[in-house]
Design an enzyme around this catalytic site. Structure first.
Site, PDB file in Angstrom:
ATOM      1  N   GLY A   1       1.200  -1.375   0.084  1.00 19.68           N
ATOM      2  CA  GLY A   1       0.093   0.194  -0.283  1.00 19.68           C
ATOM      3  C   GLY A   1       1.147   0.834  -0.054  1.00 19.68           C
ATOM      4  O   GLY A   1       1.803   1.457  -0.519  1.00 19.68           O
ATOM      5  N   GLY A   2       0.375   2.096   1.145  1.00 16.09           N
ATOM      6  CA  GLY A   2       1.331   3.634   0.577  1.00 16.09           C
ATOM      7  C   GLY A   2       2.559   3.198   0.669  1.00 16.09           C
ATOM      8  O   GLY A   2       3.286   4.462   0.956  1.00 16.09           O
TER       9      GLY A   2
ATOM     10  N   GLY B   1      23.245   8.010 -32.348  1.00 21.43           N
ATOM     11  CA  GLY B   1      23.294   8.761 -31.227  1.00 21.43           C
ATOM     12  C   GLY B   1      23.471   8.183 -29.642  1.00 21.43           C
ATOM     13  O   GLY B   1      23.442   9.181 -28.946  1.00 21.43           O
ATOM     14  N   ALA B   2      23.510   6.815 -30.261  1.00 24.17           N
ATOM     15  CA  ALA B   2      23.556   6.424 -28.588  1.00 24.17           C
ATOM     16  C   ALA B   2      25.139   6.942 -28.374  1.00 24.17           C
ATOM     17  O   ALA B   2      26.210   6.797 -27.436  1.00 24.17           O
ATOM     18  CB  ALA B   2      24.100   4.925 -28.462  1.00 24.17           C
TER      19      ALA B   2
END
Lengths: 510, 670
Positions: free
Chosen positions: A169-170, A404-405
């Protein structure tokens, strides 16, 4: 004469028993240690100083007032790891299942505030059933108080979470905002909603282990940075990690005596790159052979294995290493590997840990899966992280650095301080075959001509020298002397000072 | 003398020949295939010539390619090493036609002895006792079954051109004879390009003892004592020694003289080996003659002081032997361990890959100790699937057998190999085996003493205590270093305790908590174990992967790897997990749950990287315990994977021709 300590000692003994011997036995039967036993193993012998041992909850609903155990389900305080200060909280599953009450949260907040004020890491040992439901919104408020402190502490002091039981949960969001999450195999799990709720809402049947066990979070979700066999191993390895980390963002990373030759020559690295450019090799071998004493602390070893991240030491000082791994997906960048490496680079930059980047990258992974998943945005995270990093950055290109790498992987253009290449490096827009098929599209049908063009392209670009001529590569180095070269590079950068322009914060493509 | 010789081989033997040639002032030419572009023999030779693709049958055993390279190099002689073309008469003929000397026997002798069937006939004619068997060639599996029945099981099915265990199978019944015939034939075809097969009686409880002979072209022949090679696995030699602990002088002399007589009967020159099977009463039977340098020749060199390669080169050049039989003396004892790239914990299956670490023990020549390592690999080199998995021959010499064994124990412990599976633990275990120590061995030693395979040696408790003491001292050193990190709180440093609990476990070693107390000083530490104090000294530093220590003056060498909170230790054939814990952590460790490995009983996993040759079953087949499921070829050996229990095949994930990695799932059972 009456012993003035008698009552104190008696109260302490009671507090130390937590939820009582029966619950302690039950904890042990599950293969789990108690909150205090864990602290004993995490910290140096006799170094733990406890806070708030006698804090008790204030809830009066549902008959809670009848049971107010001292400590309220969490043990907090400070101590040392190899003589260096850390703050620690350890949730006690034997007291109300380690559930978080208002006062339980206050105890955690207290040590977090002190950690920030005094500049020491926070280590959280999580073993909690979740919110103290009897307290209602007071418990939720307690969580939020902790969350806010996690946010404020981020980038100020290292925060480490060890999940040693349930975390649901939280409760998951506090660890989620810390720097590292480790889990214990088979005895810990993390999820926002448990198997029962999942079944009710989606009809999906899944076990707690499958939904949020260590394997799920280290391999699939990447929520966790590592998993260990049992409590003892986990705590031993957290101690080892702390040895690598600075205590806060105002300190340099730690240095310790080392028993390794800075100039150690590794002839075997000369044969690390296979003859065939498409044959993989294990980049980890290079990392281990570069590192002092072969000591490498890997982060997220089981996730996005096409990139390696972790810590090593050079001349006794911590260095973060990011390396493409040709063994997996040819070492390409993709959504997962970009996210993994970007987060690691930002951690290093936040805590002044120099970054070593080892590059063998054929590019970004193509395909609809990647594009639909947002590889543009996720790939940009790594680019952004490297571009904004002001710590010393040393890069070694071992083989491919395509497209681009190449730019992304701590290139010269992203303020790389030392950009080295091995003689086997190929720095180009793409592989020779692909490039030839575009440049010489007209000759596509003529296999002989294409072969010749490919060979020409290889001669021209499949080497580090074109980039070296332009100064994008500072020096072409022999693989065998990489350790010496890289160590000297970092040594020369010890006084590096570089500031980014003032801003409230940047807007990294999250 | 020759100015230049070529070596038509690879690996350690090529390197071995180059060493002697260099000593004699002769230039050397290495030949190499694609896979060997970066091999050690290529680096060591004065020249190197590429002769073709990686598979040996496209390079090292293609006579035309080898001849072309030899001619181009201008070499005056060729040393063929062992295997490959070393016993190929056509190759010897081709060299002779080209006017290049063959460092080996004449063509006639190769032909006579190289073929096992012919040689056996010759031996019989010469009056040498031989093992019963069928001398003719066998055409098909049914004929093999019939002949086997006539000879009487067990029988040995052998490739006529075979050697080194390849193309060799033992059959105990008709089914095995049928299967063995086929796999021998296949292996023989792929390894030697000659698939002729013969069958003979398999002599049980035999020792393999061989005589080294050396003959020149002037009618001189001598024998250089014997080698005992009984420690074999699947007929592949693993450990050899010279002399044999079994022979007496009279038997040695009789065997030696017969061996020389046989060699001279066929006009033999150069070094050669006559192999015998010797039974418990020291009756010996001629097995075969190897017309080449043997793998295990170093043990003979170590006890006689004679460089066999040098003698071969001299004989090939036409020189008469300068040694007489009277000159040959047995001096001390020599052991040889073959280091194979085979994983002993996976039934010795071949392991390939990059040698990320390869540090042999230091070679030494001292008055009472010699350590010699003949190797063809180096750190950073690649163990490929194309060739024999032997990567080194570690030899030791001492004045006596126990001393040679003791030297070997330490040399094996100090040998560092990482990146591939290797049999070092197994070799160490044999060195410590009581029967081996007593010289009480047969060729069935491994099969009998390790019937379930090898899972690691069991060390005596006192020895485990020594290891624990050493590890505790080392771990404490590491911990002290950790406390010297920067950023610590002044006056509140960690004090590393003196009391520890060492938790040792391993296959065959019962898990034990050993309580120790450490009193360290500058030079070492006194470690008390169970009330007994041990002095531990050594130059180990944190992070080092090899610890060479002394405990109360006695050497102890540990190969180390890191574990969280301890070390993984290899020593004396045992692989141990050694955790060094505070008494508190040791106490709490009892709460940790034992984790069971995942259940793989319903899966057939690929035990080694290799190629699927044949799938023997289909989906839906009911298989019996022991039934062949599929055949995997690795390192040129065909390995039949069998069902471990009865079951029904539910899924098959591989087909013939697939190349598989270790632990890939080949098929699943219901």
């Amino acid at each position: 004469m009456k012993d003035i300590n008698a009552e104190l000692l008696a109260r302490r003994d009671e507090a130390r028993l937590g939820g009582g011997q029966k619950r302690i036995d039950a904890q042990h039967a599950k293969g789990k240690l108690t909150a205090r036993e864990r602290i004993d193993l995490l910290l140096d012998d006799d170094s733990f100083e406890e806070f708030d041992m006698f804090v008790a909850h204030r809830c009066t609903d549902f008959g809670m007032e009848k049971s107010r155990p001292a400590g309220d389900g969490v043990v907090t305080g400070w101590g040392t790891i190899n003589g260096r200060m850390v703050y620690v909280f350890s949730q006690d599953f034997t007291v109300f299942g380690g559930s978080l009450s208002e006062t339980h949260a206050k105890k955690i907040c207290k040590i977090m505030d002190m950690a920030m004020q005094n500049g020491a890491p926070v280590i959280g040992l999580n073993d909690s059933g979740g919110a103290r439901i009897q307290e209602g919104v007071a418990s939720l408020a307690g969580y939020a108080e902790v969350f806010q402190r996690n946010v404020m502490a981020s980038g100020v002091v290292p925060q480490i979470s060890v999940i040693m039981g349930p975390c649901a949960g939280g409760a998951v969001y506090s660890p989620a905002m810390t720097d590292f999450i480790f889990m214990v195999k088979d005895t810990s799990y993390m999820f926002v909603t448990g198997p029962d709720v999942v079944k009710t809402v989606t009809n999906e049947v899944v076990s707690a282990e499958e939904l949020g066990g260590a394997s799920t979070h280290t391999r699939k979700s990447s929520v966790a940075d590592g998993a260990f066999e049992n409590d003892i191993e986990a705590l031993t390895e957290v101690r080892r990690l702390v040895d690598f980390l600075p205590l806060n963002n105002r300190e340099k990373p730690p240095v310790r005596p080392f028993f390794d030759d800075v100039g150690r020559i590794e002839e075997s690295l000369d044969t690390l790159i296979p003859d065939n450019a498409n044959t993989p090799y294990d980049m980890k071998e290079l990392i281990v052979k570069l590192a002092d004493e072969g000591d490498f602390y890997e982060i997220q070893a089981e996730f996005a294995k096409n990139i390696l991240t972790g810590f090593l030491r050079l001349e006794g000082q911590t260095v973060g290493v990011v390396a493409n791994q040709p063994m997996v997906l040819a070492g390409c960048l993709d959504i997962d590997s970009s996210r993994k490496a970007a987060r690691f680079v930002r951690f290093c930059d936040a805590f002044e840990i120099p970054i070593l980047t080892l590059v063998d990258v054929p590019g970004f992974l193509p395909g609809t899966g990647q594009e639909y998943g947002g590889v543009i945005k996720h790939g940009a995270k790594l680019l952004f992280a490297y571009g904004e990093a002001t710590v010393p950055k040393v890069t070694v290109i071992t083989r491919k650095a395509y497209g681009g790498a190449y730019d992304v992987m701590a290139s010269k253009h992203l303020r790389g301080d030392f950009n080295y290449a091995w003689p086997t490096a190929e720095i180009a827009v793409m592989g020779a075959k692909g490039a030839t098929e575009i440049i010489h599209r007209a000759d596509l049908k003529d296999a002989e001509k294409i072969a010749q063009h490919t060979a020409d392209y290889e001669d021209r670009f499949a080497n580090p020298f074109v980039a070296a001529e332009k100064g994008f590569i500072d020096e072409v180095i022999q693989p065998r002397s990489t350790r010496r070269r890289v160590a000297r590079a970092f040594a020369s950068l010890r006084g590096k000072s570089l500031q980014n322009p003032w801003k409230k914060h940047d807007n990294i493509p999250l | 003398m020759f100015d230049k010789i070529a070596i038509a081989n690879r690996g350690e033997i090529a390197c071995r020949v180059i060493k002697t040639a260099r000593k004699m002032g002769i230039k050397t030419v290495a030949l190499y295939s694609d896979a060997d572009r970066r091999a050690l023999h290529v680096q060591m030779a004065d020249e190197a010539i590429h002769i073709g693709p990686s598979p040996a049958n496209q390079s090292y055993i293609v006579i035309d390619k080898v001849m072309e390279a030899v001619k181009a190099s201008g070499a005056q002689a060729v040393h063929p090493g062992y295997g490959f073309l070393s016993e190929n008469a056509k190759f010897a003929e081709a060299l002779s036609a080209a006017g290049v000397a063959f460092v080996g026997p004449p063509v006639g002798a190769i032909e006579a002895m190289g073929d096992k069937i012919t040689s056996k006939k010759l031996a019989q004619e010469a009056g040498v006792s031989t093992v019963p068997g069928y001398m003719g060639l066998i055409n098909d599996a049914e004929e093999a079954v019939k002949i086997s029945g006539e000879i009487g099981y067990p029988v040995m099915i052998k490739a006529s051109a075979g050697g080194g265990g390849k193309g060799m199978r033992i059959a105990w019944n008709d089914a095995e004879a049928r299967e063995g015939f086929q796999s021998s034939k296949n292996e023989a075809a792929s390894s030697f390009g000659d698939d002729r097969i013969f069958i003979e009686k398999f002599v049980t409880q035999p020792r393999h003892i061989e005589i080294q002979v050396l003959c020149d072209a002037h009618g001189n022949g001598i024998y250089l004592a014997e080698r005992e090679c009984s420690i074999q696995r699947r007929n592949q030699k693993v450990i050899e020694e010279a002399p044999s602990p079994f022979l007496d002088d009279a038997t040695r002399k009789a065997m030696g003289e017969q061996a020389v007589a046989l060699a001279q009967a066929v006009g033999y020159t150069s070094a050669g080996t006559v192999e015998f099977i010797v039974d418990g009463d020291r009756n010996f039977y001629f097995l075969e003659m190897n017309t080449r340098l043997q793998v295990e020749h170093p043990v003979t060199e170590l006890i006689t002081g004679i460089d066999l390669v040098e003698q071969m080169i001299r004989v090939a050049h036409g020189q008469p032997l300068s040694i007489t039989q009277e000159d040959v003396k047995i001096n001390g004892w020599a052991m040889e361990c073959r280091l194979y790239a085979e994983d002993p914990y996976r039934n010795f299956l071949p392991s390939i890959g990059r040698l990320t670490r390869y540090r042999p023990p230091a070679e030494v020549v001292e008055e009472t100790r010699v350590v010699r390592n003949d190797t063809g690999v180096y750190e950073g080199g690649e163990i490929s699937m194309f060739y024999d998995p032997m990567i080194a021959k570690l030899c030791t010499w001492g004045p006596s057998r126990p001393e040679a064994i003791e030297h070997m124990r330490h040399a094996l412990d100090a040998f560092e190999v990482e990146g591939i599976g290797h049999n070092l633990p197994f070799l160490s275990a044999v060195m410590d085996h009581a029967k081996f120590g007593a010289g009480d061995i047969t060729t069935a030693f491994i099969a009998e003493e390790y019937p379930e395979g090898f899972e690691g040696a069991t060390l005596p408790e006192a020895h485990v205590d020594r290891i624990a003491a050493a590890c505790a001292a080392m771990y404490r050193m590491s911990e002290i270093r950790r406390t010297r990190v920067s950023g610590r709180m002044d006056n509140h440093e960690r004090h590393v305790a003196a009391d520890w609990v060492v938790q040792v476990s391993g296959h065959g070693t019962p898990a034990r908590d050993i309580v120790v107390h450490i009193d360290a000083d500058k030079a070492g530490a006194f470690v008390s174990v169970a009330g007994k104090s041990l002095r531990v000294e050594g130059d180990w530093v944190p992070g080092a992967s090899l610890a060479q220590m002394t405990l109360d003056g006695a050497p102890l060498t540990l190969k180390l790897a890191k574990l969280p909170g301890g070390f993984r230790v290899r020593n004396r054939g045992a692989e141990l997990k050694v955790f060094v814990r505070s008494p508190r952590a040791a106490d709490l460790s009892r709460h940790m749950l034992e984790k069971l490995p995942p259940d793989t009983s319903k899966l057939l996993l690929c035990p080694m990287p290799g190629l699927v040759v044949k799938m023997a079953v289909e989906v839906g087949d009911e298989v019996q315990d022991g039934q062949a499921l599929c055949t995997i070829e690795a390192m040129k050996m065909e390995n039949i994977l069998r069902a471990e229990r009865r079951g029904k095949v539910s899924k098959i994930n591989a087909t013939a021709g697939d190349s598989l990695a270790v632990d890939e799932v080949i098929m699943e059972f219901e």
